[in-house]
Scaffold this motif. Structure first.
Motif, PDB file in Angstrom:
ATOM      1  N   ALA A   1     -38.521  -5.428  16.440  1.00 57.55           N
ATOM      2  CA  ALA A   1     -38.370  -4.406  15.397  1.00 57.55           C
ATOM      3  C   ALA A   1     -38.450  -2.958  15.872  1.00 57.55           C
ATOM      4  N   ALA A   2     -39.008  -2.721  17.079  1.00 57.75           N
ATOM      5  CA  ALA A   2     -39.272  -1.321  17.451  1.00 57.75           C
ATOM      6  C   ALA A   2     -38.136  -0.694  18.256  1.00 57.75           C
ATOM      7  N   GLY A   3     -37.190  -1.493  18.704  1.00 53.74           N
ATOM      8  CA  GLY A   3     -36.067  -0.950  19.466  1.00 53.74           C
ATOM      9  C   GLY A   3     -36.280  -1.089  20.960  1.00 53.74           C
ATOM     10  N   SER A   4     -35.321  -0.549  21.731  1.00 51.65           N
ATOM     11  CA  SER A   4     -35.455  -0.611  23.184  1.00 51.65           C
ATOM     12  C   SER A   4     -35.048   0.726  23.790  1.00 51.65           C
ATOM     13  N   THR A   5     -35.620   1.794  23.241  1.00 48.23           N
ATOM     14  CA  THR A   5     -35.330   3.136  23.725  1.00 48.23           C
ATOM     15  C   THR A   5     -36.627   3.796  24.169  1.00 48.23           C
TER      16      THR A   5
END
Lengths: 299, 289
Positions: free
Chosen positions: A230-234
């Motif tokens: 859910a938190a992204g990959s950036t």
């Protein structure tokens, strides 16, 4: 004579059994050494190519594309952000639940509610990840329409729900162990129920409450699936919860999924990040042990 | 003066109600979250949970996709993990409860086990990747996964087993010692049978945790497109939580619903395992009375 021989044989077997049992127990020490050994061994390979100063102080983490930067701080910041949100949710709600169960709820209700709350701790984290992405995020997007799908807030809030039972269960145990005499003394002085709770029970149970919070922090730092989903990959050095970020655990998962070739620089990055994670969690746990030992009050 | 006192006492009553309301609200919120989490997955996934879903292989087409390899992989994983972790955990617990002298080595081992229980599961994944997959050349196999999972759940099994052993009354042991039994005879014939229900309960709960763990298994198994059922411990594998994760990450709603169906299946397995554990505990309690 036969008996004597049997006894000697028995003693020999006893000795062997004891050694086997000891080896099983000592396996835990081996496990710790193996964790440290593997992490340090691969991290050394990494640090022979990247300076440790850059790793610890760099503010950009772009190992997958050129120009490569290996500053771990964005990942640490991501972990920090999600942990703060998660613990920020879990501590007030967990403490409230603990107060309710130990001080207000009738015995029957307490016995019924406690195991149900603990189900929350037994749900696999991938289920929480699904919940964060398909339920919490759309809900939040109604409040913050400009928010993108993958964000720290949704992951943090969901993680907060997951660690509620950790806070509530340990805190409740601590509150229940506060002796009745202390409560009754306060009542005799004219205190009302809520004053007994806030002035007597919570301060007396403080060491237990603090260790439950530290345990929650440690769990939040190491949580992997919710943030991966859910938190992204950036990787981003930010404290804005509406942005897409990446945590240390999220990065390890992302690289693991792609099967980085053994020994490649990419492969060694996950171990250096893992070592950083391990050291941080260990530090938090040691503080927790210290608090429990130093301030534990037994009544 | 009187009036201020009156007002203050009115404030006290209000504060009292506020504390109560906040505490009640916390419990209500927690319980509500549980209902919503389970309800959300059930609503999304139930229509997709068909016999075909359970018996099919993953596919690019959501209507044909199934979870069979992951289900079989999870069964393999939990069976091998049980095989390794149960004897190791019980032996370690027996040593610490029945044999260990009270010295620094024992204390060190105990502190160590407690600390291992707090290590994040993804770190175990890295351990397994570096040690079993790479150094011991087991490859990304079920065996490597099970060994990793064994190390992960051992602290849980040891802690639960120790509690079960500790709950056996001292008198039982002393009686047997007085009859001339050796320590191992006492342990095997008197203490272990008595502690077994507690040990089994703890082990089953630890194994149910192993079934739900995704992070360390991703490090071992990676995101492999498994179109076969693993037939030997050295085959590549995937497990239920990885397959669910895989589907969650695909953008199409149909795949998300498949993930929800997988979640329901996973939860059913967990509920089944936990009910077995609770049944064992309950039966033993009745027997003891």
């Amino acid at each position: 004579m036969k008996g004597g021989k049997g006894r000697g044989e028995a003693r020999r077997i006893e000795g062997i059994i004891e050694k086997v049992l000891f080896i099983c127990a000592a396996l835990s020490v081996f496990t710790t050494l193996a964790i440290l050994g593997v992490l340090v061994f691969e991290a050394v390979g990494f640090f022979s190519q990247v300076s440790i100063v850059e790793f610890l102080t760099g503010t950009q983490w772009t190992p997958l594309f050129k120009p490569q930067h290996f500053g771990v701080l964005p990942l640490v910041a991501g972990t920090f952000l999600v942990t703060v949100i998660g613990v920020g949710v879990a501590v007030p709600i967990g403490l409230g639940a603990a107060v309710f169960l130990s001080e207000y709820a009738p015995e029957k209700a307490r016995r019924a509610i406690k195991p149900v709350l603990e189900i929350l701790a037994g749900i696999p984290t991938v289920v929480y990840g699904y919940f964060a992405l398909t339920f919490v995020t759309p809900l939040l997007q109604r409040v913050f329409p400009e928010m993108i799908v993958f964000n720290a807030l949704s992951a943090g809030l969901t993680m907060g729900i997951m660690i509620i039972p950790m806070v509530s269960s340990l805190s409740e145990d601590a509150m229940l162990s506060v002796p009745k005499s202390l409560r009754e003394g306060a009542y005799a002085l004219g205190a009302q129920k809520h004053e007994v709770v806030t002035h007597i029970v919570v301060p007396s149970a403080l060491s237990g409450i603090v260790s439950s919070i530290i345990l929650a922090i440690s769990r939040a730092i190491g949580e992997t699936m919710i943030v991966s989903i859910a938190a992204g990959s950036t990787p981003r050095l930010t404290l804005n919860p509406l942005e897409s970020i990446q945590t240390m655990t999220g990065y390890i998962t992302q690289i693991s999924l792609g099967e980085a070739p053994f020994g490649s620089l990419e492969y060694t990055t996950i171990f250096s990040v893992g070592l950083t994670l391990f050291v941080m969690v260990l530090a938090v746990n040691l503080v927790g042990n210290y608090v429990t030992k130093r301030f534990w009050r037994s009544y | 003066m009187f009036k201020t006192k009156e007002r203050r006492s009115g404030g006290r009553a209000l504060k009292g109600r506020l504390v109560y309301a906040l505490a009640l609200l916390s419990v209500a919120l927690s319980l509500l979250s549980l209902v919503v989490i389970l309800g959300d997955a059930l609503a999304d996934g139930l229509p997709y949970l068909t016999w075909g879903f359970i018996t099919s292989f993953p596919s690019r087409f959501p209507s044909r996709a199934g979870i069979l390899p992951a289900l079989v992989g999870s069964v393999w994983l939990v069976a091998l993990t049980a095989l390794f972790s149960f004897p190791l955990g019980v032996c370690a617990a027996i040593y610490l409860e029945e044999y260990a002298p009270r010295n620094r080595v024992t204390e060190f081992i105990q502190v160590n086990i407690a600390n291992l229980a707090g290590v994040p599961s993804i770190v175990y994944g890295l351990l397994g990747l570096g040690l079993f997959v790479d150094a011991l050349a087991l490859g990304r196999s079920v065996l490597a996964g099970a060994l990793t999972m064994t190390l992960l759940i051992l602290p849980v099994i040891i802690i639960a087993s120790r509690e079960a052993l500790r709950s056996v009354p001292k008198i039982y042991r002393e009686g047997a010692f007085a009859l001339g039994a050796t320590r191992w005879e006492v342990t095997r014939q008197i203490v272990l049978p008595e502690a077994l229900p507690g040990i089994l309960t703890g082990t089953i709960i630890a194994l149910s945790r192993a079934i739900g763990e995704a992070a360390p298994m991703i490090a071992i198994a990676a995101l492999v497109y498994v179109t076969f059922v693993p037939l030997s411990p050295l085959d590549r594998f995937t497990v239920l939580p990885i397959q669910i994760y895989n589907w969650v990450n695909l953008p199409r709603t149909e795949f998300r619903n498949l993930a929800a169906a997988g979640i329901i299946l996973l939860l059913v397995v967990l509920v089944a395992m936990n009910s077995v554990a609770i049944t064992i505990r309950y039966r033993h309690q009745r027997k003891a009375v």
